[in-house]
Design an enzyme around this catalytic site. Structure first.
Site, PDB file in Angstrom:
ATOM      1  N   ASP A 160       0.854  -1.187   0.000  1.00 26.00           N
ATOM      2  CA  ASP A 160       0.000   0.000   0.000  1.00 26.00           C
ATOM      3  C   ASP A 160       0.886   1.232   0.000  1.00 26.00           C
ATOM      4  O   ASP A 160       2.069   1.168   0.304  1.00 26.00           O
ATOM      5  CB  ASP A 160      -1.074  -0.026   1.084  1.00 26.00           C
ATOM      6  CG  ASP A 160      -0.530  -0.076   2.479  1.00 26.00           C
ATOM      7  OD1 ASP A 160       0.682   0.123   2.645  1.00 26.00           O
ATOM      8  OD2 ASP A 160      -1.322  -0.295   3.403  1.00 26.00           O
ATOM      9  N   ASP A 188      -7.289  -6.932   2.454  1.00 26.94           N
ATOM     10  CA  ASP A 188      -6.152  -7.107   3.359  1.00 26.94           C
ATOM     11  C   ASP A 188      -6.549  -6.550   4.709  1.00 26.94           C
ATOM     12  O   ASP A 188      -7.398  -5.652   4.783  1.00 26.94           O
ATOM     13  CB  ASP A 188      -4.912  -6.354   2.856  1.00 26.94           C
ATOM     14  CG  ASP A 188      -5.025  -4.868   3.112  1.00 26.94           C
ATOM     15  OD1 ASP A 188      -4.574  -4.405   4.191  1.00 26.94           O
ATOM     16  OD2 ASP A 188      -5.579  -4.140   2.265  1.00 26.94           O
ATOM     17  N   CYS A 208     -11.584 -26.594  12.316  1.00 26.91           N
ATOM     18  CA  CYS A 208     -10.472 -25.930  11.622  1.00 26.91           C
ATOM     19  C   CYS A 208      -9.454 -26.968  11.149  1.00 26.91           C
ATOM     20  O   CYS A 208      -9.182 -27.941  11.846  1.00 26.91           O
ATOM     21  CB  CYS A 208      -9.811 -24.916  12.545  1.00 26.91           C
ATOM     22  SG  CYS A 208      -8.442 -24.035  11.771  1.00 26.91           S
ATOM     23  N   CYS A 257      -6.218 -26.179  10.368  1.00 28.37           N
ATOM     24  CA  CYS A 257      -4.875 -25.581  10.420  1.00 28.37           C
ATOM     25  C   CYS A 257      -3.890 -26.452  11.210  1.00 28.37           C
ATOM     26  O   CYS A 257      -4.281 -27.355  11.944  1.00 28.37           O
ATOM     27  CB  CYS A 257      -4.936 -24.166  10.985  1.00 28.37           C
ATOM     28  SG  CYS A 257      -4.876 -24.051  12.786  1.00 28.37           S
ATOM     29  N   CYS A 278      -4.500 -26.327  15.077  1.00 30.00           N
ATOM     30  CA  CYS A 278      -5.633 -27.129  15.552  1.00 30.00           C
ATOM     31  C   CYS A 278      -5.379 -28.626  15.409  1.00 30.00           C
ATOM     32  O   CYS A 278      -5.900 -29.426  16.180  1.00 30.00           O
ATOM     33  CB  CYS A 278      -6.914 -26.716  14.834  1.00 30.00           C
ATOM     34  SG  CYS A 278      -7.485 -25.085  15.369  1.00 30.00           S
ATOM     35  N   HIS A 285      -3.476 -20.057  13.204  1.00 31.21           N
ATOM     36  CA  HIS A 285      -4.906 -20.389  13.243  1.00 31.21           C
ATOM     37  C   HIS A 285      -5.768 -19.251  12.678  1.00 31.21           C
ATOM     38  O   HIS A 285      -6.633 -19.484  11.819  1.00 31.21           O
ATOM     39  CB  HIS A 285      -5.357 -20.719  14.669  1.00 31.21           C
ATOM     40  CG  HIS A 285      -6.855 -20.787  14.777  1.00 31.21           C
ATOM     41  ND1 HIS A 285      -7.574 -21.888  14.371  1.00 31.21           N
ATOM     42  CD2 HIS A 285      -7.769 -19.859  15.153  1.00 31.21           C
ATOM     43  CE1 HIS A 285      -8.868 -21.637  14.510  1.00 31.21           C
ATOM     44  NE2 HIS A 285      -9.015 -20.411  14.986  1.00 31.21           N
TER      45      HIS A 285
HETATM   46 ZN    ZN Z   1      -7.013 -23.730  13.549  1.00 30.12          ZN
END
Ligand code: ZN
Length: 424
Positions: free
Chosen positions: A102, A314, A352, A354, A357, A383
């Site tokens: 930016d 963003d 989740c 990820c 997790c 996460h």
């Molecule tokens: Zn997660």
């Protein structure tokens, strides 16, 4: 013979593959010299050429398609020359994909008004240009030529003009860069908003001229796409005027003038009227050019953006709140430092996918946050970034399969938390 036209087939392109009826939403692909971005997409923020506490490889693994850094911060440190010598932002930070910067306008002008929240919860409280004009303590002064500001690092004085912003962003070398704009607040008077809008329009022309000059001078470098920024605060006529003006804006050379490659929708936006304001702009902006919503990233706002024609977003919110132990879940935000998590031997969110997790419990995260261990920020950021990146990916999939509004209803029915907004 002097070549004055930019080459066609420069590596930047936007292709819309789906445009469902009854909304402004679209699904597409932005192509850049460093790779493609399937849109709509959330672009995580690495303000100073790093997503705080997380490796670039991990950002890639969690599904980030591109990263956005900030020209103001990189200008102050390490300096644009260093990034240029390093081969540009992506190579410098070992990020194997597209990048955005930016313009620095928001950060520089934030020094002048001291606001941190773009979305004021109540824009009706007062309206005065004092938030920009009257304060002796302010660190930035804007005039028609540019902005003079004091570094937040060492107090040294600097000046950004549209030309300087382009020079800095060309040296940083991101695939997508933004025109220098004056970002106002919801508290400015109508008269000031009009003045700032005209200034941003004139700066837009200067950005296009400088961008074209630098692109021709540095023709061995990968092409950088320039987005114009639409301002106008909460005023319908000003937002529409800005969208009309920026879509029509061209560089001043008469033989082969260039326009913007895409548009950044920015500035003072009230959460309650976000969708309406986006509609004002996106019904006017040319459909075939990509649109980026600057600094917005809370789940409920991402839905509003997608269905009103935004392609990329963003926001620093996901990583910033993660470092304070706040995490997103399907049923709203949770704070890992709270005592309730001390013996919670289960993942942050069992839906989740990820890395955090899959491998860690809330009890462990509670422990490392309480102990102020560095890994706490890493695991929580992984996460949260995955949660937001995946949410927008799911919106994209739902747009393609035709059940976007069912998906939204299902998600929002469980996710009730209203969170704030932030840019870095
Ligand atoms: Zn997660």
């Amino acid at each position: 013979m002097r070549i004055n036209a930019l080459p066609s087939g420069n590596g930047f392109n936007f292709e819309i593959s789906h445009a469902p009826e009854k909304s402004l939403a679209r699904v597409g692909t932005i192509s850049t010299p460093h790779g493609d971005i399937a849109t709509p997409a959330f672009i995580p923020v690495g303000t100073k050429a790093t997503v705080k506490a997380v490796l670039p490889e991990t950002m890639k693994e969690l599904g980030a398609q591109a990263l956005l850094s900030n020209a103001y911060h990189l200008y102050l440190q390490p300096g644009p020359d260093v990034l240029d010598e390093a081969g540009g932002l992506a190579r410098f930070m070992n990020w194997p994909g597209p990048t955005f910067t930016d313009s620095g306008g928001f950060q520089v002008l934030s020094l002048g008004v001291g606001f941190k929240k773009v979305l004021a919860m109540d824009a009706q409280t007062f309206r005065s240009d004092d938030v920009i004009a009257g304060n002796k303590e302010r660190l930035a002064h804007v005039d028609d030529e540019g902005v003079t500001f004091k570094s937040h690092l060492d107090g040294s004085m600097h000046r950004f003009t549209p030309e300087v912003s382009m020079q800095v962003q060309h040296k940083i070398g991101a695939d997508i860069i933004f025109a220098f704009d004056e970002c106002t607040t919801l508290h400015n008077t109508r008269k000031y908003q009009e003045k700032a809008l005209e200034r941003t329009r004139l700066w837009g022309i200067r950005c296009l001229d400088e961008h074209k000059k630098l692109t021709l001078e540095r023709s061995e470098k990968p092409y950088q796409a320039l987005y114009g920024v639409i301002q106008g605060a909460q005023y319908e006529d000003l937002r529409k005027k800005a969208a009309t003006d920026m879509a029509a804006l061209r560089s001043t050379d008469p033989d082969s003038p260039i326009g913007f490659d895409g548009f950044g929708l920015g500035g003072a936006l009230d959460k309650k009227t976000l969708g309406t304001i986006l509609t004002w702009m996106n019904e006017i902006l040319p459909a075939q050019k990509p649109r980026h919503l600057l600094g917005i990233g809370a789940p409920e706002d991402l839905f509003v953006g997608v269905e009103n024609g935004i392609d990329t977003f963003d926001c620093v919110l996901a990583s910033r709140i993660a470092r304070t132990s706040a995490v997103y879940t399907m049923v709203g935000r949770n704070n890992l430092s709270n005592a309730i998590n001390r013996r919670a031997f289960e993942p942050i969110d069992d839906e989740c996918d990820c890395y955090t997790c899959a491998n860690y419990t809330k009890a462990y995260l509670h422990h490392v946050f309480r102990g102020k261990e560095i890994i706490a920020a890493t695991l929580a950021t992984i996460h949260n970034e995955r949660f937001i990146v995946r949410l927008v990916d799911q919106m994209r999939a739902a747009l393609i399969s035709g059940d976007y509004f069912e998906f939204k209803e299902q998600f929002m029915g469980r996710y009730k938390h209203l969170s704030g907004q932030a840019r870095d």
